[in-house]
Design a protein around this motif. Structure first.
Motif, PDB file in Angstrom:
ATOM      1  N   LEU A 169     -41.807 -46.492 -20.380  1.00 53.36           N
ATOM      2  CA  LEU A 169     -42.995 -46.009 -19.808  1.00 53.36           C
ATOM      3  C   LEU A 169     -43.319 -46.153 -18.518  1.00 53.36           C
ATOM      4  CD1 LEU A 169     -45.422 -44.773 -21.605  1.00 53.36           C
ATOM      5  CD2 LEU A 169     -46.707 -46.942 -20.948  1.00 53.36           C
ATOM      6  N   VAL A 170     -42.975 -47.412 -17.960  1.00 55.06           N
ATOM      7  CA  VAL A 170     -43.154 -47.530 -16.635  1.00 55.06           C
ATOM      8  C   VAL A 170     -42.187 -46.833 -15.602  1.00 55.06           C
ATOM      9  CG1 VAL A 170     -42.681 -49.446 -14.878  1.00 55.06           C
ATOM     10  CG2 VAL A 170     -43.943 -49.748 -16.928  1.00 55.06           C
ATOM     11  N   ILE A 171     -40.819 -46.599 -16.161  1.00 52.71           N
ATOM     12  CA  ILE A 171     -39.751 -45.870 -15.635  1.00 52.71           C
ATOM     13  C   ILE A 171     -40.223 -44.426 -15.265  1.00 52.71           C
ATOM     14  CG2 ILE A 171     -37.468 -44.927 -15.452  1.00 52.71           C
ATOM     15  CD1 ILE A 171     -36.580 -47.730 -16.819  1.00 52.71           C
ATOM     16  N   PHE A 172     -40.831 -43.725 -16.672  1.00 51.59           N
ATOM     17  CA  PHE A 172     -41.276 -42.534 -16.448  1.00 51.59           C
ATOM     18  C   PHE A 172     -42.603 -42.229 -15.749  1.00 51.59           C
ATOM     19  CE2 PHE A 172     -37.752 -42.047 -19.740  1.00 51.59           C
ATOM     20  CZ  PHE A 172     -37.322 -40.825 -19.157  1.00 51.59           C
ATOM     21  N   THR A 173     -43.356 -42.942 -15.620  1.00 53.48           N
ATOM     22  CA  THR A 173     -44.713 -42.890 -15.184  1.00 53.48           C
ATOM     23  C   THR A 173     -44.954 -43.520 -14.018  1.00 53.48           C
ATOM     24  OG1 THR A 173     -45.642 -44.626 -16.503  1.00 53.48           O
ATOM     25  CG2 THR A 173     -45.578 -42.482 -17.997  1.00 53.48           C
ATOM     26  N   PHE A 174     -44.034 -44.028 -13.377  1.00 52.51           N
ATOM     27  CA  PHE A 174     -44.387 -44.834 -12.176  1.00 52.51           C
ATOM     28  C   PHE A 174     -44.785 -43.754 -11.361  1.00 52.51           C
ATOM     29  CE2 PHE A 174     -42.953 -45.914  -7.947  1.00 52.51           C
ATOM     30  CZ  PHE A 174     -43.530 -47.312  -7.969  1.00 52.51           C
ATOM     31  N   ASP A 175     -46.046 -44.136 -10.420  1.00 51.53           N
ATOM     32  CA  ASP A 175     -46.382 -43.269  -9.448  1.00 51.53           C
ATOM     33  C   ASP A 175     -46.606 -44.062  -8.002  1.00 51.53           C
ATOM     34  OD1 ASP A 175     -48.119 -41.903  -7.897  1.00 51.53           O
ATOM     35  OD2 ASP A 175     -49.720 -41.727  -9.333  1.00 51.53           O
ATOM     36  N   PRO A 176     -45.997 -43.630  -7.110  1.00 53.26           N
ATOM     37  CA  PRO A 176     -45.964 -44.500  -5.976  1.00 53.26           C
ATOM     38  C   PRO A 176     -47.433 -44.441  -5.190  1.00 53.26           C
ATOM     39  CG  PRO A 176     -44.624 -42.458  -5.849  1.00 53.26           C
ATOM     40  CD  PRO A 176     -45.123 -42.687  -7.061  1.00 53.26           C
ATOM     41  N   SER A 177     -48.169 -43.695  -5.630  1.00 50.73           N
ATOM     42  CA  SER A 177     -49.452 -43.504  -4.965  1.00 50.73           C
ATOM     43  C   SER A 177     -50.579 -44.267  -5.852  1.00 50.73           C
ATOM     44  CB  SER A 177     -50.114 -42.170  -4.698  1.00 50.73           C
ATOM     45  OG  SER A 177     -50.304 -41.515  -6.023  1.00 50.73           O
ATOM     46  N   MET A 178     -49.934 -44.806  -6.826  1.00 56.46           N
ATOM     47  CA  MET A 178     -50.961 -45.576  -7.882  1.00 56.46           C
ATOM     48  C   MET A 178     -51.650 -46.850  -7.085  1.00 56.46           C
ATOM     49  SD  MET A 178     -49.758 -46.522 -11.620  1.00 56.46           S
ATOM     50  CE  MET A 178     -48.185 -47.118 -11.039  1.00 56.46           C
ATOM     51  N   LYS A 179     -52.880 -47.265  -7.331  1.00 58.19           N
ATOM     52  CA  LYS A 179     -53.436 -48.245  -6.593  1.00 58.19           C
ATOM     53  C   LYS A 179     -53.208 -49.827  -7.485  1.00 58.19           C
ATOM     54  CE  LYS A 179     -54.503 -47.572  -2.550  1.00 58.19           C
ATOM     55  NZ  LYS A 179     -53.910 -46.130  -2.449  1.00 58.19           N
ATOM     56  N   LEU A 189     -29.637 -50.236 -22.680  1.00 60.89           N
ATOM     57  CA  LEU A 189     -28.340 -50.907 -22.933  1.00 60.89           C
ATOM     58  C   LEU A 189     -28.411 -52.466 -23.039  1.00 60.89           C
ATOM     59  CD1 LEU A 189     -25.631 -48.886 -21.306  1.00 60.89           C
ATOM     60  CD2 LEU A 189     -26.179 -48.915 -23.491  1.00 60.89           C
ATOM     61  N   ALA A 190     -28.963 -52.947 -22.194  1.00 58.70           N
ATOM     62  CA  ALA A 190     -29.439 -54.483 -22.295  1.00 58.70           C
ATOM     63  C   ALA A 190     -30.153 -54.819 -23.312  1.00 58.70           C
ATOM     64  CB  ALA A 190     -29.955 -55.017 -20.904  1.00 58.70           C
ATOM     65  N   GLU A 191     -31.280 -54.377 -23.594  1.00 62.64           N
ATOM     66  CA  GLU A 191     -32.173 -54.610 -24.533  1.00 62.64           C
ATOM     67  C   GLU A 191     -31.515 -54.373 -25.959  1.00 62.64           C
ATOM     68  OE1 GLU A 191     -34.997 -56.284 -24.212  1.00 62.64           O
ATOM     69  OE2 GLU A 191     -35.469 -56.188 -26.346  1.00 62.64           O
ATOM     70  N   GLY A 244     -39.276 -46.011  -3.360  1.00 60.00           N
ATOM     71  CA  GLY A 244     -38.113 -45.251  -2.575  1.00 60.00           C
ATOM     72  C   GLY A 244     -36.968 -45.105  -3.425  1.00 60.00           C
ATOM     73  N   ARG A 245     -36.769 -45.938  -4.014  1.00 62.09           N
ATOM     74  CA  ARG A 245     -35.658 -45.831  -5.089  1.00 62.09           C
ATOM     75  C   ARG A 245     -35.798 -44.875  -6.230  1.00 62.09           C
ATOM     76  NH1 ARG A 245     -33.534 -49.877  -7.994  1.00 62.09           N
ATOM     77  NH2 ARG A 245     -31.171 -49.603  -7.598  1.00 62.09           N
ATOM     78  N   TRP A 246     -36.957 -45.277  -6.686  1.00 66.55           N
ATOM     79  CA  TRP A 246     -37.544 -44.192  -7.860  1.00 66.55           C
ATOM     80  C   TRP A 246     -37.674 -43.055  -7.698  1.00 66.55           C
ATOM     81  CZ3 TRP A 246     -40.020 -47.892 -11.933  1.00 66.55           C
ATOM     82  CH2 TRP A 246     -39.125 -48.716 -12.631  1.00 66.55           C
ATOM     83  N   ALA A 247     -37.467 -42.480  -6.280  1.00 71.29           N
ATOM     84  CA  ALA A 247     -37.830 -41.130  -5.987  1.00 71.29           C
ATOM     85  C   ALA A 247     -36.638 -40.520  -6.315  1.00 71.29           C
ATOM     86  CB  ALA A 247     -38.332 -40.915  -4.524  1.00 71.29           C
ATOM     87  N   SER A 248     -35.574 -41.118  -6.457  1.00 72.25           N
ATOM     88  CA  SER A 248     -34.406 -40.450  -6.793  1.00 72.25           C
ATOM     89  C   SER A 248     -34.105 -40.450  -8.498  1.00 72.25           C
ATOM     90  CB  SER A 248     -33.194 -41.039  -6.162  1.00 72.25           C
ATOM     91  OG  SER A 248     -32.048 -41.265  -7.122  1.00 72.25           O
ATOM     92  N   PRO A 249     -33.754 -39.377  -9.065  1.00 71.86           N
ATOM     93  CA  PRO A 249     -33.657 -39.584 -10.586  1.00 71.86           C
ATOM     94  C   PRO A 249     -32.349 -40.283 -10.838  1.00 71.86           C
ATOM     95  CG  PRO A 249     -33.477 -37.324  -9.837  1.00 71.86           C
ATOM     96  CD  PRO A 249     -33.823 -38.193  -8.483  1.00 71.86           C
ATOM     97  N   PHE A 250     -31.693 -40.522  -9.972  1.00 78.90           N
ATOM     98  CA  PHE A 250     -30.231 -41.180  -9.954  1.00 78.90           C
ATOM     99  C   PHE A 250     -30.603 -42.732 -10.408  1.00 78.90           C
ATOM    100  CE2 PHE A 250     -27.052 -44.189  -8.706  1.00 78.90           C
ATOM    101  CZ  PHE A 250     -25.842 -43.714  -9.547  1.00 78.90           C
ATOM    102  N   TRP A 251     -31.524 -43.169  -9.684  1.00 81.69           N
ATOM    103  CA  TRP A 251     -31.743 -44.704  -9.936  1.00 81.69           C
ATOM    104  C   TRP A 251     -32.570 -44.808 -11.072  1.00 81.69           C
ATOM    105  CZ3 TRP A 251     -28.222 -47.738  -7.936  1.00 81.69           C
ATOM    106  CH2 TRP A 251     -28.021 -47.413  -6.787  1.00 81.69           C
ATOM    107  N   ARG A 252     -33.499 -44.042 -11.317  1.00 84.77           N
ATOM    108  CA  ARG A 252     -34.453 -44.024 -12.690  1.00 84.77           C
ATOM    109  C   ARG A 252     -33.331 -43.871 -13.768  1.00 84.77           C
ATOM    110  NH1 ARG A 252     -40.312 -41.828 -12.599  1.00 84.77           N
ATOM    111  NH2 ARG A 252     -40.838 -42.127 -10.448  1.00 84.77           N
ATOM    112  N   THR A 253     -32.528 -43.264 -13.701  1.00 83.85           N
ATOM    113  CA  THR A 253     -31.484 -43.203 -14.712  1.00 83.85           C
ATOM    114  C   THR A 253     -30.693 -44.438 -15.160  1.00 83.85           C
ATOM    115  OG1 THR A 253     -31.261 -40.806 -14.112  1.00 83.85           O
ATOM    116  CG2 THR A 253     -29.699 -41.640 -15.817  1.00 83.85           C
ATOM    117  N   TRP A 254     -30.303 -44.854 -13.704  1.00 85.43           N
ATOM    118  CA  TRP A 254     -29.538 -46.298 -13.842  1.00 85.43           C
ATOM    119  C   TRP A 254     -30.406 -47.230 -14.316  1.00 85.43           C
ATOM    120  CZ3 TRP A 254     -25.226 -47.695 -10.365  1.00 85.43           C
ATOM    121  CH2 TRP A 254     -24.852 -49.276 -10.313  1.00 85.43           C
ATOM    122  N   ASP A 255     -31.778 -47.341 -14.029  1.00 87.89           N
ATOM    123  CA  ASP A 255     -32.410 -48.356 -14.515  1.00 87.89           C
ATOM    124  C   ASP A 255     -32.752 -48.207 -16.074  1.00 87.89           C
ATOM    125  OD1 ASP A 255     -32.398 -49.775 -12.267  1.00 87.89           O
ATOM    126  OD2 ASP A 255     -34.564 -49.383 -11.330  1.00 87.89           O
TER     127      ASP A 255
END
Ligand code: SF4
Ligand code: FES
Lengths: 130, 233
Positions: free
Chosen positions: A120-130, A77-79, A60-71
């Protein structure tokens, strides 16, 4: 008697890398205070806290580009902040040149892996993934 | 008259490669300084004890040493502030030559590297170069340095990395960078923008704590950093 190399006689590099790295530490530090505290608040405190965090919540969160950008910003920055901090610690404490070199190689490799994997995870995350 | 114990780090490369601790019982008066106690050892107990001193009044900067683990001028620190057992060691981070005597050359090299002299262009004026009281006040603090090396050899970065310029060289550069009569600021800032320059400072504050002249060393270093970032002096 320990013999000290004649100091500061080496050829100087004309880049301002250390200055930019110093500034980066301060700027990223400030941003991370907001990003990480915000993240902790959302994940652990606000409505229901950590119990409500599951696959669906993340999706739900990552459906929004805002939270993806945040993460994404948080990750990079942290790394980089941590890596740069450890780089200076290694510079300060490693005595032998070869120790310094290998510790830094280890550090950079791990930072690279974390960054690539996380991005990779942030950009390719797919909510329907099994 | 009371007795105190001086525990001194001795080293004589002609006798042995190893340094060792030696204790002396020294009678002291209530107002005595550490230097008086060292003189007592050298003059009455063991003439081979080696240390530097010249003015004996906190002016020349010859007798900085590590006293109870912190850098102090022997001629300025009072015995009554040090307890009954006082440890005295040579400055850390510079090569020990004998007992409390260290080789100051690496320290002076860093000092020379920042060009510690007035740099101007054009013809020399026929009279003094005038300066307002405010302009003079800008760098007043860093003119007080007596080059004792207490700050540089108190710095943990310098202990581990003898290539680091060290606080004293930055203090000296500060003294000229912020002098309105001097024109070498850019050049000195460029020198200190080095990988071994001001960015190596971790604001540990050991230098400020060690300075016998009360110079705000860490603040001076921060001001040089700021001048590098914002390009105004
Ligand atoms: S800044 Fe203070 S501690 Fe450092 S060399 Fe000068 S007088 Fe000594
Ligand atoms: S002997 Fe001159 S400063 Fe102490």
């Amino acid at each position: 008697m320990t013999v000290i190399e004649a100091p500061r006689s080496r050829a100087r590099s004309r880049t301002s890398f250390e200055m930019y790295s110093w500034i980066f530490m301060r700027m990223s530090g400030l941003l991370l205070v907001v990003l990480v505290l915000g993240h902790l608040l959302i994940m652990n405190v606000l409505d229901g806290g950590v119990q409500r965090v599951n696959w669906g919540f993340v999706a739900g969160r990552w459906a929004s580009p805002f939270w993806r950008t945040w993460d994404l910003m948080q990750l990079w920055l942290a790394e980089l902040h941590g890596t740069n901090g450890l780089r200076t610690v290694i510079n300060d404490y490693a005595v032998r040149d070869s120790t310094r070199f290998w510790l830094k190689m280890l550090l950079y490799t791990s930072a690279f892996l974390v960054l690539v994997l996380g991005t990779l995870v942030i950009f390719t995350f797919d909510p329907s993934m099994k | 008259m009371t007795l105190v114990t001086l525990k001194i780090r001795r080293y004589d490369p002609e006798l042995s490669e190893d340094a060792f601790w030696q204790s002396f019982e020294v009678p002291v008066e209530s107002g005595d300084r550490l230097l008086d106690a060292l003189h007592h050892v050298k003059w009455y107990l063991d003439g081979s004890l080696t240390f530097r001193r010249s003015c004996a009044h906190g002016v020349c900067g010859s007798d900085a040493m590590r006293v109870n683990g912190v850098n102090r001028l022997a001629c300025k620190v009072l015995i009554k502030d040090l307890g009954d057992e006082i440890t005295v060691e040579p400055l850390k981070g510079l090569p020990t030559m004998k007992d409390l005597l260290v080789d100051m050359e690496p320290f002076f090299d860093a000092f020379r590297a920042v060009k510690p002299f007035l740099m101007t262009s054009g013809n020399a004026p026929t009279r003094e170069r005038l300066q307002s009281a405010e302009d003079r006040a800008r760098f007043d603090d860093t003119t007080k340095c007596i080059m004792c090396a207490a700050c540089t050899t108190a710095c943990p970065i310098f202990w581990n990395d003898d290539q680091y310029f060290g606080p004293q060289a930055i203090v000296m550069a500060h003294r000229f960078i912020f002098d309105s009569r001097d024109e070498g600021a850019e050049e000195r800032l460029e020198i200190l923008n080095d990988k071994e320059g001001v960015w190596r400072c971790r604001t540990t504050f050991n230098c400020t704590d060690a300075c016998p002249r009360g110079i705000e060393v860490t603040k001076a270093i921060q001001e040089v950093k700021r001048a590098l970032i914002f390009h105004h002096t």
